[in-house]
Motif scaffolding. Structure first.
Motif: not given
Length: 366
Positions: A100, A122-123, A139
């Motif tokens: 990330e 985001t995920s 993400g």
């Protein structure tokens, strides 16, 4: 006459660039080697990631990108070939905090450059975008502005354009280069000794072999990459999706390039069962929602990679008229235009390219 040795994408782009300047140029390539880097490439033209990015390669990557755009319409018009140059969206996935942070560092140049953008998802946002992506991802960086091209058609278009501007392509290999002091004077093709004004070697991992008589201090090795052409079940993916070396890249409706691997040329040359399984296993990890992946084609290519992972571009000291363009590695398609522009300038007398840090002379100082 300027001799170009090697008709991969860099050599083809150089022939086009020189012919456009009105130079007499002949490209020699007997196509006797297997697994060239040009023949095994999904065609990404992506300026914001790669060796020394961010860092000293930033400007050269972006200038190479712009050079593709600046010439694409002319190449298509002259050649009459559509090589499917297009802007693609791409999602870089992260599966841990380090991933990330690395992707968020890559976001800045996208946001600063014209015609590019990048935003962090985001995920849950990744899942909304494409539900077949692994729920284990933390993400992803959604990017837009990168280009994609059908590499084989692009090279064909470059060659045809160069030919229509006066360049010649000879399907024979240069056996040796003759010198008078510190100047190359002839190339030998079969039994013919052909006078030249300059010679540019753009033959990838085979560059050092061609220049063996002058023993340049090149440190370029072959890095093998394997690639699959696959068909997947279900609806088409909305964008390219990658994690590290692995990803699915849009090619044709229902077909995707799936890559990749990176290894030395030994112990097994060419395609391998292990390479195929590695790619498929990694795809299943990042896209477990795709339940069926049919392998249509399996390719391998040797990409030239210098010891410091940077391209090798420039004139070989102390020779007056020997030039090299190699070492693009996985960025070979992107860098082909920038290398060609630089070499064409040097051959025509430019003395300051701003790329001295890429000179082949950098290895002779060690």
């Amino acid at each position: 006459m300027i001799a170009v040795i090697g008709s991969g994408i860099t050599g083809a782009f150089l022939a086009f660039s020189l012919a456009k300047k009105g130079c007499a140029v002949t490209v020699y390539d007997g196509h006797t080697v297997e697994y060239s880097g040009t023949s095994c490439n999904p065609g990404g033209i992506n300026p914001f990631h790669g060796p020394a990015m961010p860092g000293i390669m930033e400007d050269f990557y972006l200038e190479s990108y712009k050079e593709h755009l600046a010439n694409s319409d002319e190449i298509q018009k002259i050649s009459g070939l559509d090589f499917n140059l297009k802007v693609v969206d791409r999602l870089f996935l992260a599966f841990n905090d380090d991933d990330e942070q690395g992707l968020k560092r890559m976001q800045k140049p996208y946001r600063q450059a014209q015609s590019f953008d990048a935003r962090w998802l985001t995920s849950s946002e990744v899942a909304q975008l494409e539900s077949r992506i692994s729920h284990n991802c933390v993400g992803g960086l959604f990017t837009t502005g990168n280009l994609s091209v059908n590499t084989q058609l692009y090279v064909a278009a470059l060659k045809k354009s160069a030919q229509r501007l006066g360049a010649q392509f000879v399907d024979k290999n240069v056996r040796e280069i003759h010198f008078a002091g510190e100047k190359a004077t002839h190339v030998v093709v079969e039994n013919n000794k052909i006078p030249i004004s300059s010679v540019a070697v753009t033959s990838g991992v085979w560059t050092a072999e061609i220049l063996k008589p002058i023993k340049p201090a090149l440190k370029v090795r072959a890095v093998k990459g394997e690639l699959l052409l696959v068909e997947i079940n279900g609806p088409p993916l909305p964008l390219d999706i990658t994690y590290g070396l692995t990803g699915l890249y849009q090619f044709k409706p229902g077909l995707y390039w799936a890559g990749g691997t990176q290894s030395g040329s030994l112990p097994e040359p060419g395609i391998t069962a292990a390479g195929r399984e590695e790619i498929l296993a990694n795809l299943r990890r990042i896209l477990p929602g795709i339940t069926k992946i049919a392998c249509i084609e399996h390719d391998a290519g040797y990409r030239p990679m210098a010891e410091d992972s940077l391209p090798v571009v420039g004139k070989i000291t102390p020779y007056e008229n020997i030039f090299i363009g190699t070492g693009g590695g996985s960025k070979g398609v992107l860098l082909s235009s920038g290398i060609a522009k630089t070499l064409a300038g040097l051959i025509n007398g430019d003395s300051d390219t701003g790329l001295e840090f890429l000179s082949p002379d950098r290895f002779s100082d060690e």
